[in-house]
Scaffold this active site. Sequence first.
Site, PDB file in Angstrom:
ATOM      1  N   ARG A   1       0.841  -1.200   0.000  1.00  0.00           N
ATOM      2  CA  ARG A   1       0.000   0.000   0.000  1.00  0.00           C
ATOM      3  C   ARG A   1       0.878   1.252   0.000  1.00  0.00           C
ATOM      4  O   ARG A   1       0.475   2.302  -0.478  1.00  0.00           O
ATOM      5  CB  ARG A   1      -0.985   0.016   1.179  1.00  0.00           C
TER       6      ARG A   1
ATOM      7  N   ASP B   1      -3.670  20.947 -13.148  1.00  0.00           N
ATOM      8  CA  ASP B   1      -4.177  19.741 -13.802  1.00  0.00           C
ATOM      9  C   ASP B   1      -3.743  19.826 -15.266  1.00  0.00           C
ATOM     10  O   ASP B   1      -4.289  20.608 -16.041  1.00  0.00           O
ATOM     11  CB  ASP B   1      -5.709  19.680 -13.660  1.00  0.00           C
TER      12      ASP B   1
ATOM     13  N   TYR C   1     -12.694  20.388 -14.554  1.00  0.00           N
ATOM     14  CA  TYR C   1     -13.203  19.019 -14.549  1.00  0.00           C
ATOM     15  C   TYR C   1     -14.304  18.919 -13.496  1.00  0.00           C
ATOM     16  O   TYR C   1     -14.065  19.142 -12.316  1.00  0.00           O
ATOM     17  CB  TYR C   1     -12.061  18.041 -14.259  1.00  0.00           C
TER      18      TYR C   1
ATOM     19  N   LYS D   1      -6.304   9.286 -19.201  1.00  0.00           N
ATOM     20  CA  LYS D   1      -6.548   9.943 -20.473  1.00  0.00           C
ATOM     21  C   LYS D   1      -5.308   9.774 -21.378  1.00  0.00           C
ATOM     22  O   LYS D   1      -4.999   8.677 -21.762  1.00  0.00           O
ATOM     23  CB  LYS D   1      -6.913  11.400 -20.222  1.00  0.00           C
TER      24      LYS D   1
HETATM   25  C1  LIG Z   1     -10.754  12.539 -16.243  1.00  0.00           C
HETATM   26  C2  LIG Z   1     -10.204  13.743 -15.630  1.00  0.00           C
HETATM   27  C3  LIG Z   1      -9.945  13.813 -14.262  1.00  0.00           C
HETATM   28  C4  LIG Z   1     -10.255  12.662 -13.323  1.00  0.00           C
HETATM   29  O1  LIG Z   1      -9.538  11.505 -13.639  1.00  0.00           O
HETATM   30  P1  LIG Z   1     -10.070  10.023 -13.303  1.00  0.00           P
HETATM   31  O2  LIG Z   1      -8.954   9.134 -13.680  1.00  0.00           O
HETATM   32  O3  LIG Z   1     -11.321   9.830 -14.108  1.00  0.00           O
HETATM   33  O4  LIG Z   1     -10.366   9.995 -11.835  1.00  0.00           O
HETATM   34  C5  LIG Z   1      -9.383  14.978 -13.760  1.00  0.00           C
HETATM   35  N1  LIG Z   1      -9.094  16.028 -14.562  1.00  0.00           N
HETATM   36  C6  LIG Z   1      -9.345  16.002 -15.890  1.00  0.00           C
HETATM   37  C7  LIG Z   1      -9.002  17.189 -16.723  1.00  0.00           C
HETATM   38  C8  LIG Z   1      -9.902  14.867 -16.468  1.00  0.00           C
HETATM   39  O5  LIG Z   1     -10.157  14.841 -17.774  1.00  0.00           O
END
Ligand SMILES: *Cc1c(COP(=O)(O)O)cnc(C)c1O
Length: 387
Positions: free
Chosen positions: A56, A181, A108, A206
């Site tokens: 973990r 982000d 997001y 992504k």
């Molecule tokens: C998809 C996404 C997230 C969250 O990611 P997950 O892997 O789905 O938890 C955060 N920020 C952006 C810009 C995203 O496209």
Amino acid sequence: MSRTMIEKPFHPATLAAQALGHVDPQTRAVVLPIHPSTTYLRDPDNGYSTGRVYARADNPSFEQPEAVLTALENGAASMVFASGMAAATAVFQALAPGDHVVAPTVMYWALRNWLTGFATHWGLRVDLVDTSDLDALRAAVRPGETKLVWLETPANPLWTVTDIAAAAEIAHAAGARLAVDGTVATPVLTRPLDLGADIVMHAATKYLNGHSDVIAGTLTTRAADDFWARLRSVRAQVGGVLGPFEAYLLTRGMRTLFPRVRVASASALRIAEHFARHPRVAAVLYPGLASDPGHAVAARQMAGGFGGMLSVRVAGGEGAAVRTAAHVRLWKRATSLGGVESLIEHRASIEGPTSPVPPDLLRLSVGIEEAADLIDDLAQALEAAHG
Ligand SMILES: *Cc1c(COP(=O)(O)O)cnc(C)c1O
């Protein structure tokens, strides 16, 4: 442990292609083994000379994807998480109750919901502001009280661009950290740490993984400081860790990150330019278009392209937008982004009534198919929706 064969003097695209060139020293395999073990043997004297205790906290399978990302982001260290949300929320969980944070109005949506709901309930003071408006950001930041400024650029799903370097100055002058982000820009196009950010987060689900088959998140830090140590303990204690098999898939995905993002960006620009002049389209939102309000800043802080994400506002309103999505044959009608297959989505119906997204908007995630096929398919869907 693996041996790192290549590092800094090579271009980031080269480092990614070889995943830093790690080779298993025992077998000389050019792909590293996956370590499924949850626990590690203790020494006879009760110590842990390897530093590994329990999976973990850490797993050798994390080391390669973390090292690759640290190199691509030009950071000091990285951590992989079980999802983008696990990575993003860890940053806020490392703050203290009463701390003030500033985040974008358009971002997001699941993270915005978490910030205004759960995080606020737990005592964070959250202000949402249009971060692309630097005066508004400056006014929202409270010197000595604001501990974190969160940015997303380009931001979902209007692709609003925020000037990272200017935001870093504003945050730092107030004594706050800047976290970005970077999911949509990817380290191929923007390196937030080089522009002054302290932390960069990715929904690795992504572009980093890129094949719509892994949920994962990452954080990379500019400095291995006290805040990073707190973040490490959040991951180990809260337990949002990635599985070893997913960590392996993430490394495999990152090896093709550069060609995937370059193709998607080039196609997105062609698609944006084509539909910006289309009679069935009211507006195209894409920072690569010279007419876009974020274009000048994007041209400065994005190198080699403007990303694979754009949105179209369909002439004829919500009904026409939903009908357009219903008539595509090649684009996949699905949420998410950053995969090799192109996706189309009516965002407002996903985000619900509190969403700032216009109801006539379709979000497009451009994959690596032939751009002409994507253009033809969307054009026929717009016609079919109209007729
Ligand atoms: C998809 C996404 C997230 C969250 O990611 P997950 O892997 O789905 O938890 C955060 N920020 C952006 C810009 C995203 O496209």
